[in-house]
Design an enzyme around this catalytic site. Structure first.
Site, PDB file in Angstrom:
ATOM      1  N   TYR A 145      -7.126  15.901  -0.617  1.00 33.90           N
ATOM      2  CA  TYR A 145      -5.746  16.388  -0.423  1.00 33.90           C
ATOM      3  C   TYR A 145      -5.321  17.288  -1.587  1.00 33.90           C
ATOM      4  CZ  TYR A 145      -5.453  12.921   3.271  1.00 33.90           C
ATOM      5  OH  TYR A 145      -5.694  12.198   4.410  1.00 33.90           O
ATOM      6  N   GLU A 165      -8.722   3.434  -3.084  1.00 37.07           N
ATOM      7  CA  GLU A 165      -9.050   4.463  -2.089  1.00 37.07           C
ATOM      8  C   GLU A 165      -9.440   5.742  -2.803  1.00 37.07           C
ATOM      9  OE1 GLU A 165      -6.137   5.398   0.963  1.00 37.07           O
ATOM     10  OE2 GLU A 165      -5.652   3.282   1.234  1.00 37.07           O
ATOM     11  N   ASN A 205      -4.910   4.788  -5.238  1.00 35.37           N
ATOM     12  CA  ASN A 205      -5.461   5.550  -4.113  1.00 35.37           C
ATOM     13  C   ASN A 205      -5.394   7.018  -4.541  1.00 35.37           C
ATOM     14  OD1 ASN A 205      -5.371   3.087  -2.848  1.00 35.37           O
ATOM     15  ND2 ASN A 205      -3.871   3.663  -1.295  1.00 35.37           N
ATOM     16  N   ASN A 256       0.849  -1.193   0.000  1.00 39.37           N
ATOM     17  CA  ASN A 256       0.000   0.000   0.000  1.00 39.37           C
ATOM     18  C   ASN A 256       0.880   1.236   0.000  1.00 39.37           C
ATOM     19  OD1 ASN A 256      -2.730   1.363   0.400  1.00 39.37           O
ATOM     20  ND2 ASN A 256      -1.510   2.262   2.029  1.00 39.37           N
ATOM     21  N   GLU A 257       0.761   2.009  -1.066  1.00 39.68           N
ATOM     22  CA  GLU A 257       1.397   3.330  -1.172  1.00 39.68           C
ATOM     23  C   GLU A 257       2.879   3.365  -0.821  1.00 39.68           C
ATOM     24  OE1 GLU A 257      -0.921   6.304   0.854  1.00 39.68           O
ATOM     25  OE2 GLU A 257      -2.455   6.227  -0.703  1.00 39.68           O
ATOM     26  N   LYS A 275     -13.048   9.602   7.317  1.00 36.92           N
ATOM     27  CA  LYS A 275     -13.503   9.405   5.927  1.00 36.92           C
ATOM     28  C   LYS A 275     -14.549   8.298   5.825  1.00 36.92           C
ATOM     29  CE  LYS A 275      -9.361  11.240   3.750  1.00 36.92           C
ATOM     30  NZ  LYS A 275      -8.397  11.178   4.867  1.00 36.92           N
ATOM     31  N   TYR A 335      -6.987  11.151  -4.159  1.00 33.82           N
ATOM     32  CA  TYR A 335      -7.753  12.073  -3.313  1.00 33.82           C
ATOM     33  C   TYR A 335      -7.972  13.429  -3.988  1.00 33.82           C
ATOM     34  CZ  TYR A 335      -7.560   8.602   0.336  1.00 33.82           C
ATOM     35  OH  TYR A 335      -7.738   7.445   1.057  1.00 33.82           O
ATOM     36  N   TRP A 355     -12.808   5.004   0.407  1.00 39.67           N
ATOM     37  CA  TRP A 355     -12.061   5.079   1.659  1.00 39.67           C
ATOM     38  C   TRP A 355     -12.826   5.944   2.628  1.00 39.67           C
ATOM     39  CZ3 TRP A 355      -8.474   2.048   3.363  1.00 39.67           C
ATOM     40  CH2 TRP A 355      -7.750   2.410   4.516  1.00 39.67           C
TER      41      TRP A 355
END
Ligand code: BDP
Length: 598
Positions: A476, A510, A470, A415-416, A574, A472, A555
């Protein structure tokens, strides 16, 4: 090999659950070992097992305790004839050293998978026996998940996770004594191939001896539908009843080690007849295209932290189904085994993720790296060998444990992480290769990519059978009044993925916006429920314009606990549901979309 098979009880094997109130003691100066705590804890308090200790305390220094801590329990062992005796821990976070009757029995690194220890020669039969476990919950850059451990001026250690969830720890899953025959079944694999309306089930069994093995399949009514002999072979089911989302039919498969007409060992399991493939831009379940709808989740609930609880899980499955979801990702670690058993029964798909999270060298890594301008290099020569070994072990244990669940359709290897330097590819390539050797079903492998892993810069997306992003945009990146800009930037990035995804599906693992369950505002502002809806509407608009998008896991399923910080209001908000599993407005938006989206 160690058998990670889930405990069961029948004429050949037995298991005794040791859950309950154990003794516990913190060991901040790590003096327990030299002081002989393996022979009994000198000054303990009681603590539930399984349990995450953090939220059970009223004192901050205990909730946030980081370092060594010990558990102890005693059990009476009846006389056993001809059995091997194992101690099985569902998980101990993050590492454990086990002592039985004062003697070292074994150790395990990694906090989210089971381990077993053969204690036959360490126990006394017809007597009480003592188990003592030394646990440690410190994080570092070679542990999975990654983080750091800070030392305050008073000498106290504090966990500094490089990830966005609370560092819950302890003996967090059930503990069993497992009694198996000297010659026993260790593991098995099944692979389904559909042949018209019939199914072929190739199987392989590992045992600790050389006696004959018999495998049988029974339908739900108990009728035997297939049988074969040998440690490897194929079974054929005529007119097979498939495991599907709307009809998750489960056969039972029974393995027996036999000596004439005597059973030496017997292990029953459930079998779902289903195939999973990635073909071009499509994800196929039983040969038919599916679109993944659902959630990234956490094992997280008030008071119990990461402890598995059947009622909470049942409510979660009910909410997932109510909202029209068909899938969740076990972000960011393999969950308790019961989650997978329930998903098999409920007809919910799982992307099973290894705890490889936080592979980014910066404090608020996921946010800082996303904002750019940081040196995100992570896979340095000094950490790689140890990190890779721990990562490999975590992959092996996850696949060994979960490979036979029909609900598990893919494995996520990270993950990331930092993926923009060649070192990242060199780090991950052998891990993907290794994972492919472990799964006979050859399920798709993937990993969730952070915003700086764009198609031009990311060195690792080529390793994935489907791309997982993922993203945003609108949170973000360009949130609130800038939402229209977010949409444009999102579309620019998606245009760039178009070429990569000419022959590969892409899903979102996400996307989401922090939302207070108490805020309403017209017109919307960030954190209000109205904004969460607008955020999702914009994101869905973009996703619906690209035909290679084959799934959307929002997410997060529910609000969850994180480390304290200026980015979090007593946790990450979230959630589509609150932490106590009630809907925010966005739940109704998702329900409306997912009930018809295919
Ligand atoms: C991603 C992480 C996830 C975080 C999420 C967030 O994968 O663990 O909780 O962002 O910021 O970076 O909410």
């Amino acid at each position: 090999m160690e058998s990670l098979l889930y405990p069961c009880i029948n004429a050949c094997r037995k298991s005794v659950c040791l859950d309950g109130l154990w003794k516990m003691q913190f060991d901040p100066s790590s003096c327990g070992k030299e002081s002989g705590w393996m022979n009994g804890l000198p000054d303990s308090f009681s603590m539930p097992v399984p349990g995450s200790f953090a939220d059970l305390f009223t004192e901050k220094e205990y909730r946030d305790y980081c370092g060594d801590f010990w558990y102890e329990t005693k059990f009476f062992l009846e006389k056993q004839e001809g059995k091997e005796i194992y101690l099985r821990f569902g998980s101990v976070t993050h590492r454990a050293e086990v002592y039985v009757n004062g003697k070292y029995a074994g150790a395990h690194e990694g906090g989210f998978t089971p381990f077993v220890i053969n204690i036959t020669d360490l126990v006394t039969q017809d007597a009480r026996n003592r188990i003592v476990v030394k646990v440690n919950n410190e994080l570092n850059e070679t542990s999975i998940p990654c983080g750091a451990t800070a030392v305050l001026s008073d000498g106290r250690k504090i966990a500094k996770p490089y990830f966005d969830f609370f560092n819950y720890s302890g003996i967090q899953r059930s503990v069993y004594l497992v009694f198996v025959p000297k010659e026993s079944i260790l593991d098995y694999d099944t692979v389904v191939t559909l042949e018209g309306t019939d199914a072929r089930v190739d199987y392989a069994i590992q045992t600790s001896g050389s006696h004959e093995v018999v495998t049988e399949i029974f339908d739900r009514k108990g009728n035997k539908v297939a049988e074969n002999k040998g440690k490897e072979g194929a079974l054929f089911i005529e007119n097979a009843h498939l495991w599907n989302l709307d009809d998750p039919y489960l056969y039972s498969i029974v393995f027996r080690i036999v000596d004439g007409d005597q059973d030496i060992d017997k292990y029953p399991a459930r079998l779902g007849i289903r195939t999973i493939q990635v073909q071009g831009k499509k994800i196929l379940l039983n040969g038919e295209e599916i679109y993944l709808k659902g959630y990234g989740k956490h094992e997280d609930f008030e008071v119990i932290g990461r402890t598995f609880n059947y009622s909470v899980a049942k409510r979660d499955f009910a909410l997932m189904k109510w909202s029209g979801a068909n899938c969740f990702r076990t972000s960011h670690y393999p969950y308790a085994e019961e989650w997978y058993q329930m998903a098999d029964e409920e007809g919910i798909l799982i992307i099973d993720e290894v705890p490889a999270v936080g592979m980014m060298r910066s404090l608020m890594n996921f946010a800082a790296a996303g904002a750019g301008g940081k040196d995100t290099r992570f896979f340095m020569a000094d950490i790689v060998p140890q990190l890779q070994e721990n990562h490999k072990q975590a992959i092996r244990e996850m696949i060994q444990r979960d490979k036979n669940h029909p609900s598990v359709i893919a494995f996520s290897i990270f993950n990331e992480p930092e993926t923009t330097y060649q070192e990242a590819y060199d780090y991950f390539k052998p891990l993907f290769d290794y994972a492919r050797t472990l799964d006979r079903q050859n399920r798709p492998l993937t990993g969730a990519l952070l915003v700086n892993s764009t198609p031009d810069k990311c060195c690792c997306h080529t390793l994935c059978d489907f791309i997982s992003l993922n993203r945003y945009y609108g949170w973000y990146i360009a949130g609130g009044p800038d939402l229209p800009e977010a949409e444009k930037a999102f579309r620019r990035e998606m245009d760039a993925w178009n070429t990569v995804c000419e022959n590969k599906p892409l899903i979102f693992t996400e996307f989401g916006a922090d939302t207070s369950a108490f805020e309403h505002k017209l017109p919307s502002v960030m954190w209000s429920q109205e904004y969460q809806n607008e955020y999702y509407e914009m994101n869905f608009r973009v996703m619906d314009s690209y035909d290679f998008v084959k799934g959307e896991l929002v997410w997060n399923f529910a609000d969850f606990q994180t480390t304290e910080g200026i980015m979090r209001v007593n946790g990450n908000k979230k959630g589509i549901f609150t932490r106590n599993r009630q809907p925010k407005d966005a739940a109704f938006l998702l329900k409306k979309r997912w009930e018809t989206k295919s």
